[in-house]
Design a protein around this motif. Structure first.
Motif, short mmCIF file in Angstrom:
data_model
loop_
_atom_site.label_atom_id
_atom_site.label_comp_id
_atom_site.label_asym_id
_atom_site.label_seq_id
_atom_site.Cartn_x
_atom_site.Cartn_y
_atom_site.Cartn_z
N ARG A 260 0.80 -1.31 -0.04
CA ARG A 260 0.16 0.11 0.00
C ARG A 260 0.98 1.22 -0.16
N VAL A 261 1.99 1.19 0.61
CA VAL A 261 2.74 2.26 0.85
C VAL A 261 3.60 2.85 -0.56
N CYS A 262 3.86 1.56 -1.29
CA CYS A 262 4.44 1.59 -2.52
C CYS A 262 3.47 2.14 -3.66
N LEU A 263 2.26 1.74 -3.61
CA LEU A 263 1.36 1.92 -4.48
C LEU A 263 0.34 3.28 -4.40
N ALA A 264 0.16 3.50 -3.17
CA ALA A 264 -0.71 4.62 -2.74
C ALA A 264 -0.08 5.83 -2.26
N ALA A 265 1.16 5.99 -1.56
CA ALA A 265 1.74 7.03 -1.40
C ALA A 265 2.85 7.26 -2.38
N PHE A 266 3.71 6.46 -2.83
CA PHE A 266 4.99 6.64 -3.55
C PHE A 266 4.87 6.25 -4.99
N ALA A 267 3.64 6.30 -5.59
CA ALA A 267 3.34 6.11 -6.65
C ALA A 267 4.20 6.85 -7.92
N PRO A 268 4.69 8.09 -7.60
CA PRO A 268 5.38 8.79 -8.48
C PRO A 268 6.73 8.28 -8.44
N GLU A 269 7.38 7.68 -7.27
CA GLU A 269 8.59 7.19 -7.30
C GLU A 269 8.81 5.79 -7.88
N GLN A 270 7.76 5.32 -8.41
CA GLN A 270 7.90 4.21 -8.85
C GLN A 270 9.00 3.34 -9.34
N ARG A 271 9.87 4.26 -10.18
CA ARG A 271 11.06 3.50 -10.68
C ARG A 271 12.02 3.54 -9.62
N ILE A 272 12.18 4.06 -8.62
CA ILE A 272 13.11 4.08 -7.64
C ILE A 272 12.93 2.86 -6.61
N TRP A 273 11.68 2.76 -6.22
CA TRP A 273 11.35 1.55 -5.33
C TRP A 273 11.35 0.29 -6.03
N SER A 274 10.92 0.35 -7.33
CA SER A 274 10.86 -0.89 -8.17
C SER A 274 12.33 -1.53 -7.88
N GLU A 275 13.38 -0.46 -8.37
CA GLU A 275 14.75 -0.97 -8.25
C GLU A 275 15.26 -1.68 -7.09
N MET A 276 14.90 -0.57 -5.92
CA MET A 276 15.30 -1.49 -4.55
C MET A 276 14.55 -2.63 -4.28
N LEU A 277 13.31 -2.81 -4.46
CA LEU A 277 12.65 -3.78 -4.09
C LEU A 277 13.14 -5.11 -5.05
N ALA A 278 13.57 -4.88 -6.25
CA ALA A 278 14.25 -6.16 -7.51
C ALA A 278 15.30 -6.46 -6.66
N GLY A 279 16.01 -5.50 -6.22
CA GLY A 279 17.33 -6.16 -5.26
C GLY A 279 17.22 -6.94 -4.13
N LEU A 280 16.17 -6.37 -3.40
CA LEU A 280 15.74 -7.03 -2.06
C LEU A 280 15.14 -8.54 -2.43
N ALA A 281 14.52 -8.55 -3.72
CA ALA A 281 13.58 -9.70 -4.06
C ALA A 281 14.76 -10.78 -4.59
N VAL A 282 15.85 -10.15 -5.43
CA VAL A 282 16.67 -11.33 -6.12
C VAL A 282 17.63 -11.87 -4.76
N LEU A 283 18.05 -11.00 -4.00
CA LEU A 283 18.80 -11.54 -2.76
C LEU A 283 18.09 -12.51 -1.76
N SER A 284 16.83 -12.05 -1.53
CA SER A 284 16.05 -12.85 -0.84
C SER A 284 16.03 -14.21 -1.23
N MET A 285 15.54 -14.35 -2.74
CA MET A 285 15.40 -15.64 -3.20
C MET A 285 16.43 -16.62 -3.22
N ILE A 286 17.67 -15.98 -3.59
CA ILE A 286 18.98 -16.75 -3.67
C ILE A 286 19.50 -16.94 -2.28
N VAL A 287 19.55 -16.15 -1.40
CA VAL A 287 20.11 -16.34 0.09
C VAL A 287 19.36 -17.22 0.79
N GLY A 288 17.83 -17.21 0.59
CA GLY A 288 17.07 -17.96 1.20
C GLY A 288 16.96 -19.61 0.71
#
Lengths: 489, 100
Positions: A260-288
């Motif tokens: 909700r924070v990403c879509l409702a509050a920071f929608a104009p920042e989508q490019r930035i948080w997408s990159e941060m979340l992509a990093g978190l996602a890749v690391l989580s999948m591999i390390v986990g």
């Protein structure tokens, strides 16, 4: 006054918890369980009843109550029902542990109720302050629940690790909120979104720092790498029902808040948080996935699996589209039930359920328990026709559609790796000689919870539309077209 | 004249001190205090921003944060006491039953 209707689930849960604490000395374990399950059912009914169904094609306008601090939309309703279900299942699964570990029943169940209240608040928050308070209510109860067996040193150690890292992460989240407040002059999501797009603040240094700090704080709540260090220790040290409750509930609450924070509050920042979340996602999948291979403790294995699963779940959100968000929500829903089921089997087996080697030959001594475990393991791996496959398919599909093919490839490869350690347990259960006597009889309450989890896992796999129909993305402060216009300006 | 930036720099320094304390100090009580410093650095940020924006929100949020911080301190100290009863030590490194 009519606004209160939308908070009925939270009010019922919190009120019952307070009454339970007041009359704690006169409450038996059976009464506490019954009250918790009944109240959870009431909360689910209230959340379904209070919200008028909205037209699925127009979820754009955010329905807010309490002066724009609480969102009353299908998204909040969906998560309230999910948390009510998690609460009921966790209450049933706790029966045996409350008895054997001499936990004061009224306090234990009151904490479960209050933690669920916090989760519901976090999922329905339309204001950063409410979001913070909801998450804090949840996690403060969780610290106590982890360490509630004060006589077990290992539980205390888990509690202090959880507490120190958790408070640190909360401070990060709060500092992020403070910076965002300073730049935009607002804490409610719609005002933040419009301030950012109108005053062109997308590259403001405070905004970027605030985003990064908030992402760190929320990543801790969902145990995404590199904020995952607490999860294996806490899941291993806490008693199994508490670990199940945290794995299902607190993770879903963190994801609900993050989406909700990403879509409702920071929608104009989508490019930035997408990159941060992509990093978190890749690391989580591999390390986990990689660290789960070497585990010998079942709860620790499930903890690393939960880290990997959060990586998969984030794939949907990375795309930044409402469809992707729906995929993430679906994942959170299905994952909650399959992890509750897997932890439920650990609980059903008692002491020996924690040791991976104790699963050898389980199919011969306890065929039903072994079959259930096999089902949940298949679902966690993501093999059809279980619900886990539907969930994983949805997020990978949305990643591919959003043009994140590399992420999708990493997800599939990690699924293959994860098949090794999940199915190894299945091989142990079905193809090895039994060790020791048959496990003790499973209490009725635990069996009921397992049946519900298995039901959702099977039905969600065979008839995927049954549950995905409810997973609406969060309503936005502005219509998507307005946001795109602001972005392109 | 003390401007908004002075307050922001001060709170950033306080936050950094708190962060360093959490990672460097090897005493549970000191770590708890460091976390409190971090939260109060955030409070200072809120108050300064609220004053600069001319809105009361910043000040009101601080009351909520103070309440949460008090609850957090209560829970944290309770856990520390439970730990201390098992092993008469406040050094987090003496707790190694769970591998990190």
């Amino acid at each position: 006054m009519s606004d209160l209707v939308f908070l009925l689930p939270e009010l019922v849960l919190a009120g019952t918890a307070l009454v339970l604490i007041l009359i704690a000395r006169h409450v038996s374990r059976a009464q506490a369980v019954a009250v918790s399950v009944v109240v959870a059912a009431m909360a689910a009914i209230f959340s379904g009843w209070a919200f008028t169904p909205e037209a699925p094609e127009a979820p754009a306008a955010m329905t807010v109550v309490f002066g724009g601090t609480i969102a009353a939309d299908g998204y909040a309703r969906f998560f309230k029902v999910l948390f009510a279900a998690t609460l009921a299942l966790a209450a049933l699964l706790s029966v045996k542990h409350v008895d054997t570990e001499r936990v004061p029943p009224a306090e234990y169940y009151a904490l479960l109720l209050l933690a669920s209240t916090g989760m519901m608040l976090a999922a329905s928050a339309a204001d950063l302050l409410i979001l913070y308070l909801g998450l804090e209510l949840m996690i403060l109860c969780a610290y106590v629940l982890v360490g509630i067996t004060v006589n077990r040193p290992i539980a205390n150690e888990a509690a202090i690790k959880y507490f120190l890292l958790g408070s640190f992460a909360s401070a990060l989240l709060l500092y992020g909120i403070a910076l965002v407040y300073g730049v935009t002059g607002a804490t409610d999501f719609a005002a933040i979104a419009s301030a950012v797009s109108e005053r062109n603040l997308t590259r403001h240094p405070f905004m970027l720092a605030g985003l990064a700090l908030m992402a760190g704080g929320l990543a801790f709540k969902i145990a995404a790498v590199p904020f995952h260090a607490w999860a294996p220790d806490v899941y291993q040290g806490a008693s199994a029902p508490v670990a199940a409750f945290l794995a299902a509930g607190s993770k879903a609450a963190g994801l609900a808040a993050l989406v909700r924070v990403c879509l409702a509050a920071f929608a104009p920042e989508q490019r930035i948080w997408s990159e941060m979340l992509a990093g978190l996602a890749v690391l989580s999948m591999i390390v986990g996935s990689l660290l789960a291979i070497s585990q010998t403790n079942m709860k620790r294995l499930l903890a690393y699996s939960s880290i990997a699963h959060v990586g998969y779940a984030l794939l949907g959100l990375v795309t930044g589209t409402p469809d992707g968000a729906s995929a993430t929500i679906t994942y959170a829903f299905i994952y909650s039930f399959m992890t509750l089921g897997a932890f439920g089997v650990v609980i059903a087996l008692g002491e020996r359920g924690e040791d991976l080697l104790a699963y050898r030959g389980l199919a011969a001594t306890a065929p039903v328990t072994a079959a259930l475990m096999f089902l949940f393991l298949l679902s966690l791996t993501g093999i059809p026709p279980t619900a886990g496959f539907v969930a994983k398919f949805a997020v990978i599909l949305s990643a591919v559609r959003g043009g994140h093919v590399v992420l999708a490839v990493v997800a599939v490869m990690c699924s293959v790796v994860s098949a090794f350690f999940y199915l190894r347990v299945a091989v142990m259960m079905y193809m090895m000689e039994p060790q020791g006597a048959a496990p003790a009889r499973v209490p009725g309450a635990v069996a009921a919870a397992l049946a519900v989890a298995a039901f959702v896992t099977i039905v969600g796999g065979i008839l995927p539309d049954t549950f995905t129909a409810w997973t609406v993305p969060p309503s936005l402060g502005k219509t998507p077209t307005e946001i795109t216009r602001a972005l392109t300006r | 004249m003390v401007s908004l930036n002075h307050y922001l720099v001060l709170s950033a320094i306080l936050f950094a001190i708190g962060t360093a304390g959490v990672f460097v100090r090897r005493n549970l009580i000191t770590i708890l205090l460091s976390i409190e410093i971090m939260l109060n650095a955030v409070n200072l940020t809120f108050v300064a921003f609220g004053r600069a924006l001319g809105a009361a929100d910043g000040q009101i949020i601080v009351f909520f944060v103070m309440t949460v911080a008090a609850a957090e301190a209560a829970v944290g100290l309770a856990i520390v006491i439970a730990l201390f009863r098992h092993r008469e030590s406040l050094n987090p490194d003496s707790w190694t039953a769970l591998k990190w």
